[in-house]
Structures are given as structure tokens and as C-alpha cells.
Design an enzyme around this catalytic site. Structure first.
Site, PDB file in Angstrom:
ATOM      1  N   CYS A   1       0.811  -1.218   0.000  1.00  0.00           N
ATOM      2  CA  CYS A   1       0.000   0.000   0.000  1.00  0.00           C
ATOM      3  C   CYS A   1       0.847   1.272   0.000  1.00  0.00           C
ATOM      4  O   CYS A   1       0.317   2.366  -0.145  1.00  0.00           O
ATOM      5  CB  CYS A   1      -0.932   0.009   1.202  1.00  0.00           C
ATOM      6  SG  CYS A   1      -1.594  -1.600   1.582  1.00  0.00           S
TER       7      CYS A   1
ATOM      8  N   HIS B   1      -3.285   7.657   6.163  1.00  0.00           N
ATOM      9  CA  HIS B   1      -3.425   6.366   5.490  1.00  0.00           C
ATOM     10  C   HIS B   1      -4.859   5.880   5.727  1.00  0.00           C
ATOM     11  O   HIS B   1      -5.509   5.402   4.821  1.00  0.00           O
ATOM     12  CB  HIS B   1      -2.386   5.390   6.032  1.00  0.00           C
ATOM     13  CG  HIS B   1      -2.345   4.081   5.301  1.00  0.00           C
ATOM     14  ND1 HIS B   1      -2.248   4.007   3.936  1.00  0.00           N
ATOM     15  CD2 HIS B   1      -2.404   2.798   5.748  1.00  0.00           C
ATOM     16  CE1 HIS B   1      -2.235   2.720   3.567  1.00  0.00           C
ATOM     17  NE2 HIS B   1      -2.339   1.978   4.642  1.00  0.00           N
TER      18      HIS B   1
ATOM     19  N   GLU C   1      -2.367   4.743  13.787  1.00  0.00           N
ATOM     20  CA  GLU C   1      -2.012   5.975  13.067  1.00  0.00           C
ATOM     21  C   GLU C   1      -2.360   7.197  13.912  1.00  0.00           C
ATOM     22  O   GLU C   1      -1.603   8.171  13.979  1.00  0.00           O
ATOM     23  CB  GLU C   1      -2.719   6.039  11.707  1.00  0.00           C
ATOM     24  CG  GLU C   1      -2.267   7.250  10.886  1.00  0.00           C
ATOM     25  CD  GLU C   1      -2.736   7.215   9.436  1.00  0.00           C
ATOM     26  OE1 GLU C   1      -3.606   6.393   9.105  1.00  0.00           O
ATOM     27  OE2 GLU C   1      -2.236   8.040   8.649  1.00  0.00           O
TER      28      GLU C   1
ATOM     29  N   LYS D   1      -9.711   7.576   1.780  1.00  0.00           N
ATOM     30  CA  LYS D   1     -10.217   6.209   1.573  1.00  0.00           C
ATOM     31  C   LYS D   1     -11.671   6.084   2.000  1.00  0.00           C
ATOM     32  O   LYS D   1     -12.362   5.149   1.599  1.00  0.00           O
ATOM     33  CB  LYS D   1      -9.360   5.200   2.338  1.00  0.00           C
ATOM     34  CG  LYS D   1      -7.966   5.031   1.752  1.00  0.00           C
ATOM     35  CD  LYS D   1      -7.184   3.915   2.422  1.00  0.00           C
ATOM     36  CE  LYS D   1      -5.780   3.799   1.858  1.00  0.00           C
ATOM     37  NZ  LYS D   1      -4.857   4.838   2.373  1.00  0.00           N
TER      38      LYS D   1
ATOM     39  N   HIS E   1      -9.719   1.797  -0.986  1.00  0.00           N
ATOM     40  CA  HIS E   1      -8.270   1.647  -0.913  1.00  0.00           C
ATOM     41  C   HIS E   1      -7.731   1.262  -2.293  1.00  0.00           C
ATOM     42  O   HIS E   1      -7.974   0.165  -2.769  1.00  0.00           O
ATOM     43  CB  HIS E   1      -7.928   0.574   0.119  1.00  0.00           C
ATOM     44  CG  HIS E   1      -6.489   0.523   0.516  1.00  0.00           C
ATOM     45  ND1 HIS E   1      -5.476   1.041  -0.266  1.00  0.00           N
ATOM     46  CD2 HIS E   1      -5.884   0.009   1.623  1.00  0.00           C
ATOM     47  CE1 HIS E   1      -4.318   0.846   0.351  1.00  0.00           C
ATOM     48  NE2 HIS E   1      -4.532   0.228   1.488  1.00  0.00           N
TER      49      HIS E   1
ATOM     50  N   PHE F   1       1.317  -3.207   4.016  1.00  0.00           N
ATOM     51  CA  PHE F   1       1.511  -4.598   4.441  1.00  0.00           C
ATOM     52  C   PHE F   1       3.000  -4.900   4.392  1.00  0.00           C
ATOM     53  O   PHE F   1       3.683  -4.543   3.441  1.00  0.00           O
ATOM     54  CB  PHE F   1       0.825  -5.537   3.441  1.00  0.00           C
ATOM     55  CG  PHE F   1      -0.539  -5.991   3.858  1.00  0.00           C
ATOM     56  CD1 PHE F   1      -1.218  -5.383   4.889  1.00  0.00           C
ATOM     57  CD2 PHE F   1      -1.149  -7.054   3.201  1.00  0.00           C
ATOM     58  CE1 PHE F   1      -2.482  -5.811   5.263  1.00  0.00           C
ATOM     59  CE2 PHE F   1      -2.413  -7.487   3.569  1.00  0.00           C
ATOM     60  CZ  PHE F   1      -3.076  -6.868   4.598  1.00  0.00           C
TER      61      PHE F   1
END
Ligand code: ZN
Lengths: 200, 813
Positions: free
Chosen positions: B169, B309, B320, B342, B347, B406
Site C-alpha cells: 500500500c 493512510h 495511526e 479512503k 483503498h 503490508f
């Protein structure tokens, strides 16, 4: 009792679960007991849990639930009833205690953070879920002729008419049982409409 | 050191809102959602998921034969290029590069009409499979990791470096960040940078579902993505692209370009923790944001907006939030706005960082902060100012865009609103900044000849053969032998339990080779922790057989004529698939595995650019040391052609040596890693310099101009040295075009120059082959005084060369 993939295996479900957990986490079977906790104690990560569930499903020819029990309880009985401000409520704790009898009651106390809930899951929890799934498979009958299912690799087939029979969904069993346990509490928990999509 | 400045002068985008930046921006600002029920296979009976899908009918017809990601990328790249006021073909091609993030997963749907034939006895029938691939060459383009970036370079007629990166990502953030750094350091004038992706395939949807990553409640698709909301339960998949034109400031000003915003900082870090669980303290994201602020030379208080994110997974949003609090302190409650795009787009995975950077730049440009929609129930653990529900007018000066992937790779980008008043600040436009000297101090190797560098060298010197027998499926395809590595033995050095469980064979080679290089270097743990990490990896690394059983269970009807039923697949099939397969398939598994095994938390870059991947990792690391970003880097690559999906691509293109084919190579695998250090730094800590990296060059060319492209890379690597190289270590693939290209360049470099190659003995190991050549170049240095160069070329399009010299005694003394 249905022993899943290998009917000739004389070992108990407990023994097999312990072996699978030990193999996945690279530990000896002596290091893994029914009371061992995956997080903290056995040092498992979430990928281990997926790996172990997958191995159990294949070994026992079952479909285990993959969702968090607490999350399912929230879906069924409403958010504020089960958790409040990130904390599991008293009623939530009550429900979890009856739903997970294998977990020592003192590990689940009011005031517990939802993120800490997974830390109480033990190897015994997996044994209980596996046995529950096996029991459901045992009770399965063919919807066409009433015949008993027999296992062919990872699928079931009717011994009477040969029709494929779907494995019971672990998710549905989990929800069914939560509803029953909720009725046993006093007062019983009342279901709410959450709009959760029913998995067919 | 004075640095050049980099600005955004063009943007292009394709998202669920439609084609064109304007539609995405308007959709975002209006607080709409681009997420809808997604039906695969035109089967309207059962939606597979909620997803932010692109309406393919809006894309140009002439790209219909390409994969989805390529179509989005080309449309967005074209829009961005014209938006910047450029024309086609580009005017000064040497100064124009491409750097994008994109994933390469095979799309099983493309073979669905043949499933009942392709699947025999519970496995893929490889002969049938190969036959299908020959009939439909488009299936093979999936194994071409550098395909999309090359198409973009070709569209522009550009000759600067063309590169694909893959960091899950964080891919697009890495691509933009890396492009920004190279422009700032003086390489080129313009880079098309961004990301494009589609993982809306059965394989990927299933993979994310099995990992439990996706939103579970999506009966109202537009409300499925709920970042920072208490009821959030996973992310919503989406597809699309965003491409930015990054341009050196003076170049932009000299042509009177419109400037959207200035890119002023980039930060990168690695969690070095686990593949999917985030490190609980959030140290990776914290370090990443701090690095970005330090790089920009600003205080936390000067940032007015963070485009988070914000995936809407329970874990990401909580950590986060915590990390933002840690970095911004009291400022997090006093004027710092945060939102997640998002919530509206879903995503976009490898493209997420690009579309979010675009939104961030437009937010400072227009003075409007985009909202986080679906945030209705507050979570006590997510307590920042998330601009919920509605866009907010705000003249924010500086903003940050976060990406956390990831595997644990993190990237943060910082932009500043453009106004002419800060355009004349005192930054001078230096010519080439002074280069620091770079040397190689240790190497690590996993090759068919040996599981360490001394072993490989010994076997090479003795003339021992590298080929061994392949398995049944490969024999059936006419490939009875290959340059194989005993994978179990190779992996036996890996200590981390989870890595042994999930790494593919080739990613395991990476960890083993990196381990040798680090051990030999004797770098203290503290230096390893902060060292930079550059890896060239295969874009495609997975075993389709994990799907075979599930697909077989999803066929309905008579044997041989059975058709695929998607609903059967979701009901019965998916539980037969190993839930860890998607994690195993991650192209950044080798980098993240290395980071986890050796606790490397520093800046990092994962390159998936086909055969040039490994050497690009090496040259990128050398460049970073040379320009002063770091003193130490670990750089290398791994690859395996002995992997069915990849091999089919090479077979289909007629490149594999077999009966009935003239020439060609045998498939091989391996990994090579180098420890690189700044020369003085190495000397001070008493490290032994094996070679000095004196130059490097990269280029892109059309296939017709291949030899000019390769020559450009080679000559650039020799810059500062008048004469010809003492030796060249190249590919020697025994393919007519490739061999002719190399021979031509050799001829032009000088009449005594000879081409040495390792492929004839080792086989061709994709992105590692150039690193094998570099190793052998390094081993030859004691015999010569002039530089020795190693080069590799990916299908005559992308070229990279590196020049090595022995470390002179007066330098080591
Ligand atoms: Zn029956």
C-alpha cells in the site's frame, strides 16, 4: 463422533488441536496446553491464527468461524450493550463468560478493553469450536433423501442419493449459539436490527 | 548542500468517480462516495464485495487489449502530461523519467472459460495452461513487472530512468518520494510519478477476504469504508490511478508552467515487526513522519493538514492516530486537521499513495480540506480533528500524506502551497552537487553454485555445473533442467519463525544472502537498524496451485464442460484456499522479511522492474550514499524463473532454450546482496573495501533504439573516466536481438573490450542476473586498473550499468 478427515485416528480432538497448534508455532506438544493463550503466552501473531484455523479445517473437515466473537455479539445485541467507550460492558462480559466456558472467568473482567479481548483466547477455545463444528456435521442430513453425509476430501456427499451437502458454516453456528447463550442471561439480551448482511 | 526544488505541474487520475482529476476532486470535496456493489464476471446475481471500481467504458478503446492497471495508468499519465502543458513526444527525452507503483497479480478470470480443461486431478494442467497462454499473449503481460512504466515511457518517448516500485500500500508514496529525491539531487528535469492498480480480481478479493482485511458490513456500499469510525471493520477495495508530473523548479519556471504545489519532504521507514500486525507502539509510522518533517526542514507545528493512510481497519486507524499524536504533540489538538480519502474512494492499494498525494496537493492549492465521510460514531481511541462529513475551507500552507503498507513499509510526503513569494528563496540551483565516494564492503550470495560468496566463487573457479533436474511440471513443458538452489538448505539460516512459514523460496534466498552480507560486513546492530535497504524483487511470486482445489469445487455441470460458479466459489471454494497465500505473494516480502530478520528500520525502496530490478536497487543505494542521505546501505535482489507463472512468460516469448528453439537461456534463481558504505565512513570503522562504485547509469529506450539506450547507461556509468572500460560483464542471453545490442555497444566502447557473461553457466535469473554480473566484475578487479562495468537490459527497454574500480591502497590506508 465424526473425526473429520481421518476416521481411523484414535486421538482425541484435544490432542490433535494441540499438535496442530504446536506444529504451527514451532513448539513441542508439552509447551502447549488447553489453557495456553495464543497472545502473549504462545507468541502467536494474527497470521498464525489464520494458519491454525486453516489446518484445523482441513484436518477435521469443518468450516470454522473467522470472526471475532465479541464483534458478532455487538452485531447481534447492539453496540452500547456489549461495549461502551472501547470497554467491554458488564453484560458483554457475562455473555462472553457463558460463551467461552473454557476461559477462566477471572481473565474476563468488566473494564476490559476490546483490544485486549483476543488475549484471553486459549487453545481450549479452539477445541471447543472444533467440537461444536463436528457436532453440527454429525447432525447433518441430506435435504433430499434424509441420508447421512460422508466425507470426500474437503466435501460432504449424501450416502443415500449422492447429492453434495454443504459443510455447516462456522459463522452461522457461532451466531446461533450466541443467541442461545443470550437467552440464558438474566435478564436475557435482546437482539437488535443492525443491518448486518446475512451470510447465506 | 544546496538542493534543487521540485514542484507538481501536472496531474492525471482515474478513480471510481470517473476519468479526470476534476471528477475525483469534485467527488471528494462534495463528500460523495465512489464505492458501489461490485459484480465480477458480469454475473449480476451476487455482488462479490463493495468496491471503488472504475467504469471501463470511459477509458480509450485503443487500450482495450491491456490489463486494467495499464489502462488506468496510461489514461492518467496522458492527462497529467498535457495538464502540465507538455506535448508529445517529449522535447528533451533524456531528462524525462517515469517512476510508478503498480502490482502484478495474475487474473484468473481471464482463463475462466477454460477452467474445466485447465484443472486436472486437482492441479493446473501445465501443458494446457501453456497452450492457452500462447493463444492469448495478453495473459503473459502479467508476468512483465516493468510493463506499465515502460508503456508510459514509450508514450512520452522518454529516455530517462523508467522504474516500477512495489511496497504494497506504500508503493505510490515510494514512487513519488523516490522521484522527488532523484530530481532534487540533480538527476533529470521531469518525472511522471504515481501509481496505478487494480486488484479487483477473484484472486485478490479472495486473498484480502481470507486475511480478514476487508470491510464486513457493506449492505450500504457507500457507507462501507468508515475510517476512524468506532464501527469500522476493514477496508474497501478500489482500483484506479493517479500520476503527477514532478518537475524541477527552474525548469518549470523557465517555461512558465502552472504550479500546483511544491514537494518539500519525503520520509520512509520500516516497522521491522510483522507482516500484517502493526507494531503496537507505532514506531514505524512515527519514524516515517519524523523523517519527512526533517527532510523538509520544518517543525511539526507548521503542518496544517494530514491526509491519513486511514484504511478503516480497526488496527491501522488506532495506531495511526497514536503515531500522529506522538509526532505532532499538542499541535495534534490545536489546528492539525486530519482526514482519510479512503472513506470516499476506498483503498487503491499500489495507487493509493498517489491519488491521496494528489488530493493533498489540491487541498493546499485550493485551500479546501477534504472530509472523512461515514465518520459518525466516535471512537475514544481515534480522537483527532478528522474533518468529518464536510469539506472545510482552510488556507493550509503545508500538508502531509501518509502511506503504511503490508509488510511494514511506510512512506510520508510533504507538500507546500505554491506562491510566487516563496519562489525566490535563497536556494541556489547548483550544478552537480559534489559526489561522495561509495564502496562495497561485503557481499552475500545464494546461487545455483553455492549458498555463500566463497562457495559460489570456488565452484565457479572449478567449473562446476550449475544446472540440476526440475520437477514434473517443468519437464512436461520441455524444461528438464534449471539453475536451482536447494531451497530448504538456503532457508535453514532464517531465524524468524513466521518468515520460514510465509516466505516464498526466492524471498527466502533474499534473507539468506542479506544475512551473509551483513555478517561479513560486521556492522554493529545499531548501524544495521538505521541503514537504508534497497531490494530488487520479482513482481510476481506466487503459486497458482493454491487456487486449484477451490476452483475445482466451484465448477458446476458435466465434467469437461463444467462452468465456473462464482457463488459456489464464495460458498464452498474459498475455505479451501490457504489464507496466507496473498501475504506469500507480496512482491515486497523479501525486503520486509530482511527488515524483520535483521531489525532494519531505516529508509527503504523495493523495485520491481523486471531484469533491471536488482541493479537498480544497487545503483539507487549508491546514489543515496553519494548524495549524502546515508553512510550505509544494504542493497540487492532476488528472483526465480523456476516459478510456473513467470516461466510461462519467458516460454511464451520463445526465450527459453529448448528443443526447436534457436538459442535462448535456461531458467535460474538466486539472490545477491551488497553492503555499500561511504568510503571515509568505511575506512574509519576499519572496513575492507572490496570495490569502489565509481559510476552508474540508467536509461529507457524503444526496442528499436536498444543499443543506444544501453550505450547511454554504460557511458553515464563511466563519466569522469576518459577511456574505455577494462572489461564488461553483461547478459549474453543467446537471443539474437539482445546479443546484437550488446555486441554493438561493446564495439562502440572500444576495440579491445570483451563481453563476459555468467548466464551461459548459471542460467538467467531475471532481476538477479545483473547482480551476478556485478559480482563477477567485482571479482575481476584485482587484475585491472581501468574501471570494469556490469550491465543488464530488460527486453531492450530498460538499461542499467554500474562501474567498479578496485579500492586503491592509498584510500584504504
Ligand atoms: Zn440424499
Amino acid at each position: 463422533m465424526n473425526q473429520g478427515g481421518d476416521l481411523s485416528d484414535p486421538r482425541s480432538v484435544e490432542q490433535v488441536v494441540i499438535e496442530i497448534v504446536a506444529r504451527s508455532l514451532e513448539r513441542t506438544t508439552d509447551e502447549v496446553t488447553l489453557n495456553s493463550r495464543f497472545w502473549g503466552e504462545l507468541d502467536a501473531e494474527s497470521l498464525d491464527m489464520l494458519d491454525i484455523i486453516y489446518a484445523l479445517e482441513r484436518r477435521f473437515r469443518i468450516r470454522m468461524p473467522r470472526l471475532n466473537l465479541l464483534q458478532r455479539a455487538v452485531d447481534l445485541f447492539g453496540e452500547d450493550v456489549i461495549i461502551k467507550g472501547g470497554i467491554v460492558t458488564e453484560r458483554g462480559i457475562e455473555l462472553m463468560r457463558v460463551s467461552m466456558p473454557e476461559v477462566p472467568a477471572e481473565w474476563m473482567k468488566p473494564g476490559m478493553r476490546i483490544y485486549d479481548f483476543r488475549k484471553v483466547i486459549t487453545v481450549g477455545s479452539f477445541v471447543r469450536v472444533v467440537e461444536r463444528c463436528l457436532e453440527a456435521v454429525d447432525k447433518l442430513r441430506c435435504s433430499r433423501c434424509g441420508g447421512q453425509p460422508e466425507g470426500v476430501e474437503m466435501t460432504l456427499r449424501c450416502t443415500g442419493c449422492g447429492m453434495p451437502i454443504e459443510l455447516p458454516s462456522g459463522e452461522q453456528l457461532l451466531v446461533q449459539d450466541l443467541r442461545i447463550y443470550a437467552q440464558r442471561l438474566s435478564p436475557p439480551l435482546v437482539e437488535v436490527q443492525t443491518g448486518l448482511r446475512d451470510e447465506a | 548542500m544546496d538542493r534543487r526544488r521540485v514542484v507538481i505541474t501536472g496531474m492525471g487520475s482515474v478513480t471510481g468517480f470517473g476519468c479526470g482529476v476534476e471528477r475525483t476532486w469534485q467527488g471528494v470535496i462534495a463528500g460523495h462516495s465512489a464505492v458501489a456493489a461490485y459484480y465480477p464476471f458480469d454475473d449480476r446475481t451476487q455482488p462479490a464485495e463493495a468496491a471503488g471500481a472504475v467504469n471501463l467504458a470511459e477509458l480509450p478503446e485503443e487500450t482495450a487489449g491491456l490489463g486494467r492497471a495499464a489502462r488506468f495508468g496510461l489514461a492518467a499519465g496522458r492527462e497529467a502530461w498535457f495538464d502540465a502543458g507538455f506535448s508529445l513526444p517529449c522535447r528533451s527525452p533524456e531528462g524525462v523519467g517515469v517512476c510508478i507503483g503498480v502490482s502484478t497479480f495474475p487474473v484468473i478470470e481471464d482463463r475462466v472459460d477454460r477452467l474445466s480443461v485447465l484443472l486436472k486431478d486437482g492441479e493446473w494442467d501445465m501443458q494446457e495452461y501453456a497452450q492457452l497462454c500462447r493463444e492469448r499473449p495478453c495473459l503473459l503481460t502479467q508476468s512483465d513487472a516493468a510493463g506499465v512504466s515502460s508503456l508510459l515511457s514509450e508514450m512520452l518517448g522518454a529516455r530517462g530512468r523508467s522504474m516500477t516500485v512495489q511496497a504494497a500500500c506504500t508503493s505510490a508514496a515510494q514512487a513519488i518520494g523516490h522521484a522527488f529525491e532523484t530530481l532534487r539531487a540533480g538527476e533529470g528535469e521531469v518525472v511522471l510519478a504515481g501509481g496505478t492498480d487494480s486488484m479487483l480480481s477473484m484472486m485478490c478479493i479472495t486473498g484480502f477476504k481470507l486475511l480478514g482485511s476487508l470491510a464486513q458490513r457493506w449492505e450500504h456500499p457507500a457507507q462501507a469504508s468508515r475510517p476512524f469510525d468506532r464501527t469500522r471493520d476493514g477496508f474497501v477495495l478500489a482500483e484506479g490511478a493517479a500520476i503527477l508530473v514532478l518537475e524541477e523548479l527552474e525548469h518549470a519556471r523557465s517555461r512558465g508552467a502552472r504550479i500546483y504545489a511544491e514537494v518539500i519532504g519525503y520520509g520512509s521507514s520500516c516497522d521491522a515487526f510483522r507482516f500484517t500486525d502493526m507494531e503496537p507502539s507505532g514506531r514505524g509510522p512515527v519514524q516515517c513522519m519524523r523523517n519527512a518533517l526533517a527532510d523538509a526542514g520544518i517543525t511539526p507545528e507548521s503542518v496544517g493538514y494530514v491526509n491519513a493512510h486511514g484504511t478503516a481497519t480497526p488496527l491501522n486507524d488506532r495506531i495511526e492516530t497514536m503515531a500522529i499524536r506522538e509526532v505532532f504533540g499538542p499541535h495534534a489538538d490545536a489546528g492539525l486537521a486530519v482526514s482519510s480519502t479512503k472513506s470516499q474512494l476506498g483503498h487503491l492499494l499500489c495507487a493509493a499513495g498517489a491519488v491521496e498525494m494528489m488530493v493533498t496537493a489540491l487541498a493546499v492549492h485550493h485551500g479546501v480540506l477534504p472530509p472523512t465521510i461515514n465518520l459518525e460514531r466516535s471512537d475514544p481511541e481515534c480522537d483527532l480533528d478528522y474533518v468529518s462529513a464536510k469539506a472545510r475551507p482552510s488556507q493550509v500552507e503545508i500538508a502531509m500524506s501518509n502511506s503504511f503498507g503490508f509488510g511494514g513499509q511506510n512512506g510520508s510526503l510533504v507538500v507546500r502551497r505554491w506562491n510566487e513569494s516563496n519562489s525566490d528563496s535563497s536556494v541556489s540551483i547548483s550544478a552537480q552537487p559534489e559526489r561522495r565516494r561509495v564502496c562495497i564492503t561485503a557481499v552475500g550470495v545464494q546461487s545455483p553454485l553455492g549458498l555463500d560468496w566463497p562457495g559460489h566463487r570456488r565452484a565457479w573457479a572449478k567449473g562446476i555445473g550449475a544446472m540440476s533436474a526440475t520437477g514434473r511440471d517443468f519437464v512436461k513443458l520441455g524444461v528438464p533442467c534449471a539453475g536451482l538452489i536447494p531451497a530448504e538448505e538456503s532457508a535453514s539460516s532464517i531465524r524468524n519463525r513466521m518468515l520460514r512459514k510465509i516466505l516464498t523460496r526466492s524471498a527466502g534466498f533474499a534473507v539468506a544472502a542479506a544475512g551473509e552480507a551483513l555478517r561479513v560486513s560486521a556492522l554493529p546492530a545499531q548501524l544495521v537498524r538505521t541503514a537504508e535497504l534497497y531490494v530488487g524483487s520479482p513482481g510476481l511470486d506466487q503459486d497458482l496451485n493454491v487456487f486449484a482445489e477451490a476452483l475445482l469445487q466451484s465448477l458446476e455441470g458435466e465434467e469437461g464442460h463444467a462452468t465456473f460458479s462464482y457463488s459456489r466459489f464464495t460458498r464452498q471454494g474459498t475455505s479451501l484456499i490457504d489464507p496466507l497465500f496473498l501475504v506469500r505473494s507480496l512482491p515486497n516480502a523479501g525486503l520486509c522479511g530482511t527488515a524483520i530478520e535483521f531489525n532494519m528500520q531505516g529508509r527503504n525502496l523495493n523495485i520491481t522492474n523486471g531484469a533491471t530490478s536488482g541493479m537498480l536497487a544497487l545503483t539507487s543505494a549508491a546514489a543515496a550514499i553519494s548524495r549524502g542521505d546515508t553512510d550505509v546501505a544494504l542493497a540487492g535482489g532476488y528472483d526465480s524463473l523456476v516459478q510456473m507463472e513467470v516461466l510461462l512468460g519467458h516460454l511464451g516469448a520463445g526465450r527459453i532454450a529448448m528443443e526447436g528453439i534457436d538459442g535462448g537461456y535456461l531458467p535460474a534463481e538466486g539472490a545477491v546482496f551488497f553492503v555499500l558504505e561511504e568510503m571515509e565512513f568505511a575506512r574509519r570503522r576499519g572496513a575492507n573495501g572490496l570495490a569502489e562504485v565509481t559510476g552508474w547509469g540508467t536509461s529507457h529506450s524503444s526496442a528499436e533504439e536498444a543499443s543506444h539506450g544501453l550505450e547511454r547507461a554504460a557511458r553515464t556509468s563511466l563519466e569522469g573516466y576518459g577511456g574505455p572500460p577494462a572489461m564488461v560483464f553483461g547478459d549474453g542471453l543467446r537471443l539474437a536481438n539482445h546479443d546484437a545490442m550488446e555486441a554493438e555497444v561493446i564495439g562502440r566502447l572500444g576495440q579491445h573490450v570483451r563481453l563476459n557473461t555468467a548466464v551461459e553457466r548459471l542460467g538467467f535469473a531475471g532481476g538477479v542476473t545483473g547482480l551476478f554480473s556485478t559480482l563477477h566484475a567485482l571479482a575481476s578487479l584485482r587484475e585491472v586498473v581501468a574501471p570494469v562495468i556490469a550491465w543488464t537490459s530488460d527486453r531492450g527497454r530498460n538499461h542499467v550499468a554500474v562501474a567498479l574500480r578496485s579500492v586503491a591502497p592509498e584510500v584504504t590506508a
